[in-house]
Design a protein around this motif. Structure first.
Motif, PDB file in Angstrom:
ATOM      1  N   CYS A 278       0.810  -1.219   0.000  1.00 38.30           N
ATOM      2  CA  CYS A 278       0.000   0.000   0.000  1.00 38.30           C
ATOM      3  C   CYS A 278       0.845   1.271   0.000  1.00 38.30           C
ATOM      4  O   CYS A 278       0.585   2.208  -0.762  1.00 38.30           O
ATOM      5  N   HIS A 279       1.857   1.343   0.856  1.00 34.20           N
ATOM      6  CA  HIS A 279       2.689   2.543   0.934  1.00 34.20           C
ATOM      7  C   HIS A 279       3.361   2.824  -0.401  1.00 34.20           C
ATOM      8  O   HIS A 279       3.392   3.962  -0.870  1.00 34.20           O
ATOM      9  N   ALA A 280       3.887   1.772  -1.023  1.00 37.25           N
ATOM     10  CA  ALA A 280       4.546   1.935  -2.319  1.00 37.25           C
ATOM     11  C   ALA A 280       3.549   2.345  -3.395  1.00 37.25           C
ATOM     12  O   ALA A 280       3.842   3.174  -4.259  1.00 37.25           O
ATOM     13  N   ALA A 281       2.328   1.772  -3.340  1.00 35.51           N
ATOM     14  CA  ALA A 281       1.305   2.087  -4.344  1.00 35.51           C
ATOM     15  C   ALA A 281       0.837   3.536  -4.231  1.00 35.51           C
ATOM     16  O   ALA A 281       0.512   4.172  -5.234  1.00 35.51           O
ATOM     17  N   LYS A 282       0.787   4.066  -3.007  1.00 35.03           N
ATOM     18  CA  LYS A 282       0.406   5.467  -2.832  1.00 35.03           C
ATOM     19  C   LYS A 282       1.464   6.380  -3.448  1.00 35.03           C
ATOM     20  O   LYS A 282       1.136   7.428  -4.018  1.00 35.03           O
ATOM     21  N   ARG A 283       2.714   5.982  -3.327  1.00 36.61           N
ATOM     22  CA  ARG A 283       3.802   6.766  -3.916  1.00 36.61           C
ATOM     23  C   ARG A 283       3.871   6.577  -5.424  1.00 36.61           C
ATOM     24  O   ARG A 283       4.226   7.499  -6.162  1.00 36.61           O
ATOM     25  N   CYS A 284       3.494   5.388  -5.885  1.00 35.08           N
ATOM     26  CA  CYS A 284       3.619   5.057  -7.304  1.00 35.08           C
ATOM     27  C   CYS A 284       2.349   4.331  -7.772  1.00 35.08           C
ATOM     28  O   CYS A 284       2.319   3.096  -7.814  1.00 35.08           O
ATOM     29  N   PRO A 285       1.286   5.061  -8.117  1.00 28.59           N
ATOM     30  CA  PRO A 285       0.009   4.458  -8.501  1.00 28.59           C
ATOM     31  C   PRO A 285       0.091   3.490  -9.673  1.00 28.59           C
ATOM     32  O   PRO A 285      -0.803   2.663  -9.851  1.00 28.59           O
ATOM     33  N   SER A 286       1.155   3.581 -10.471  1.00 25.25           N
ATOM     34  CA  SER A 286       1.313   2.663 -11.610  1.00 25.25           C
ATOM     35  C   SER A 286       1.352   1.209 -11.154  1.00 25.25           C
ATOM     36  O   SER A 286       1.024   0.302 -11.922  1.00 25.25           O
ATOM     37  N   LEU A 287       1.756   0.980  -9.903  1.00 23.10           N
ATOM     38  CA  LEU A 287       1.779  -0.382  -9.373  1.00 23.10           C
ATOM     39  C   LEU A 287       0.379  -0.976  -9.341  1.00 23.10           C
ATOM     40  O   LEU A 287       0.198  -2.173  -9.588  1.00 23.10           O
ATOM     41  N   CYS A 288      -0.621  -0.148  -9.037  1.00 22.16           N
ATOM     42  CA  CYS A 288      -2.008  -0.630  -8.990  1.00 22.16           C
ATOM     43  C   CYS A 288      -2.515  -0.965 -10.383  1.00 22.16           C
ATOM     44  O   CYS A 288      -3.185  -1.976 -10.589  1.00 22.16           O
ATOM     45  N   GLN A 289      -2.213  -0.110 -11.352  1.00 27.21           N
ATOM     46  CA  GLN A 289      -2.622  -0.389 -12.725  1.00 27.21           C
ATOM     47  C   GLN A 289      -1.928  -1.639 -13.247  1.00 27.21           C
ATOM     48  O   GLN A 289      -2.507  -2.431 -13.987  1.00 27.21           O
ATOM     49  N   SER A 290      -0.700  -1.832 -12.805  1.00 26.57           N
ATOM     50  CA  SER A 290       0.061  -3.013 -13.211  1.00 26.57           C
ATOM     51  C   SER A 290      -0.631  -4.291 -12.747  1.00 26.57           C
ATOM     52  O   SER A 290      -0.650  -5.292 -13.476  1.00 26.57           O
ATOM     53  N   GLU A 291      -1.234  -4.258 -11.567  1.00 26.35           N
ATOM     54  CA  GLU A 291      -1.910  -5.445 -11.053  1.00 26.35           C
ATOM     55  C   GLU A 291      -3.132  -5.788 -11.904  1.00 26.35           C
ATOM     56  O   GLU A 291      -3.367  -6.961 -12.219  1.00 26.35           O
ATOM     57  N   ILE A 292      -3.901  -4.792 -12.310  1.00 26.72           N
ATOM     58  CA  ILE A 292      -5.045  -5.041 -13.184  1.00 26.72           C
ATOM     59  C   ILE A 292      -4.574  -5.614 -14.513  1.00 26.72           C
ATOM     60  O   ILE A 292      -5.186  -6.526 -15.076  1.00 26.72           O
ATOM     61  N   THR A 293      -3.463  -5.090 -15.021  1.00 21.74           N
ATOM     62  CA  THR A 293      -2.911  -5.578 -16.287  1.00 21.74           C
ATOM     63  C   THR A 293      -2.546  -7.055 -16.187  1.00 21.74           C
ATOM     64  O   THR A 293      -2.829  -7.846 -17.095  1.00 21.74           O
ATOM     65  N   VAL A 294      -1.950  -7.438 -15.070  1.00 16.24           N
ATOM     66  CA  VAL A 294      -1.582  -8.852 -14.860  1.00 16.24           C
ATOM     67  C   VAL A 294      -2.835  -9.716 -14.812  1.00 16.24           C
ATOM     68  O   VAL A 294      -2.901 -10.774 -15.459  1.00 16.24           O
ATOM     69  N   PHE A 295      -3.837  -9.285 -14.054  1.00 15.55           N
ATOM     70  CA  PHE A 295      -5.082 -10.057 -13.961  1.00 15.55           C
ATOM     71  C   PHE A 295      -5.719 -10.217 -15.348  1.00 15.55           C
ATOM     72  O   PHE A 295      -6.202 -11.296 -15.701  1.00 15.55           O
ATOM     73  N   GLN A 296      -5.704  -9.142 -16.132  1.00 20.97           N
ATOM     74  CA  GLN A 296      -6.313  -9.183 -17.460  1.00 20.97           C
ATOM     75  C   GLN A 296      -5.592 -10.180 -18.362  1.00 20.97           C
ATOM     76  O   GLN A 296      -6.228 -10.954 -19.099  1.00 20.97           O
ATOM     77  N   LYS A 297      -4.280 -10.178 -18.314  1.00 21.66           N
ATOM     78  CA  LYS A 297      -3.499 -11.106 -19.142  1.00 21.66           C
ATOM     79  C   LYS A 297      -3.724 -12.551 -18.704  1.00 21.66           C
ATOM     80  O   LYS A 297      -3.743 -13.462 -19.533  1.00 21.66           O
ATOM     81  N   LEU A 298      -3.901 -12.752 -17.417  1.00 21.90           N
ATOM     82  CA  LEU A 298      -4.129 -14.107 -16.908  1.00 21.90           C
ATOM     83  C   LEU A 298      -5.485 -14.656 -17.345  1.00 21.90           C
ATOM     84  O   LEU A 298      -5.611 -15.833 -17.696  1.00 21.90           O
ATOM     85  N   LEU A 299      -6.496 -13.802 -17.334  1.00 24.39           N
ATOM     86  CA  LEU A 299      -7.869 -14.253 -17.574  1.00 24.39           C
ATOM     87  C   LEU A 299      -8.302 -14.101 -19.024  1.00 24.39           C
ATOM     88  O   LEU A 299      -9.292 -14.705 -19.437  1.00 24.39           O
ATOM     89  N   GLY A 300      -7.584 -13.290 -19.801  1.00 23.22           N
ATOM     90  CA  GLY A 300      -7.899 -13.147 -21.212  1.00 23.22           C
ATOM     91  C   GLY A 300      -8.870 -12.016 -21.498  1.00 23.22           C
ATOM     92  O   GLY A 300      -9.622 -11.578 -20.619  1.00 23.22           O
ATOM     93  N   GLN A 301      -8.858 -11.562 -22.741  1.00 22.81           N
ATOM     94  CA  GLN A 301      -9.671 -10.427 -23.150  1.00 22.81           C
ATOM     95  C   GLN A 301     -11.159 -10.749 -23.188  1.00 22.81           C
ATOM     96  O   GLN A 301     -11.990  -9.842 -23.328  1.00 22.81           O
TER      97      GLN A 301
END
Length: 206
Positions: free
Chosen positions: A158-181
């Motif tokens: 959480c602390h790192a994500a508040k400093r660098c919000p791109s980490l949160c978007q990165s997690e959604i990107t990973v989930f999307q790639k795992l589950l497919g379009q």
């Protein structure tokens, strides 16, 4: 695990809990549970709000305070923020994004290696939930009318994500790639925006 730690964990996962429910879940008397709650309140870890009911006295619901939430570990919070700042100072935004992209790539490979025997959406989400739970996200999976809800009651970065919000978007990107379009993933609650947990809706893409 101590009783007070179990209580704190349940409040972290469930958000709001009554003494009566805790007594049932913990197989303790309501009086004993209230003694623990009083001690946690005195430490500033929890507080309560009363909810009116149609008949009888209001129901007292207990929740974590900000101090209570801080009891749950964030992975090397200050060290990670210092690392992010150093990367940005030395290599700029582009260099920082490369580090985030690399982390995303590694996370994707890690999850994919565990999903090789998961073929249906349910199987993939069950495995992903288990992995996220192991990583400290206090993850749960719920079936809904339209698909699934992935609940993450804690964010160890959480602390790192508040400093660098791109980490949160990165997690959604990973989930999307795992589950497919063919599936749509939408974050509808977000810890760093002040909500108590992160919640993802997973449905079929239209």
């Amino acid at each position: 695990m101590k009783t007070v730690d179990i209580i704190l964990n349940k409040l972290k996962r469930e958000g709001s809990v009554t003494a009566k429910k805790l007594s049932v879940d913990l197989k303790m008397t309501t009086m004993a549970v209230r003694q623990h709650l009083q001690g946690l309140e005195e430490e500033g870890l929890i507080n309560f709000h009363d909810v009116k009911v149609k008949v009888g006295r209001p129901t007292r619901n207990w929740t974590l305070t900000s101090v209570g939430h801080s009891k749950f570990a964030n992975r090397h919070g200050e060290l990670t923020i210092n690392f992010i700042d150093s990367v940005q100072d030395l290599f700029g935004e582009e260099g920082l994004q490369k580090v985030i992209d690399r982390r995303e790539e590694q996370a994707l490979k890690h999850y994919q290696s565990h999903l090789t025997d998961s073929h249906t959406l349910a199987q993939k989400l069950q495995t992903l939930t288990r992995l996220r739970e192991q990583e400290g996200y206090m993850a749960e999976l719920e079936k809904t009318e339209k698909g699934y809800r992935l609940l993450e009651n804690h964010c160890p970065i959480c602390h790192a994500a508040k400093r660098c919000p791109s980490l949160c978007q990165s997690e959604i990107t990973v989930f999307q790639k795992l589950l497919g379009q063919q599936h749509l993933i939408e974050r509808v609650e977000h810890i760093i925006q002040g909500q108590r947990r992160c919640v993802y809706h997973i449905t079929e893409a239209k």
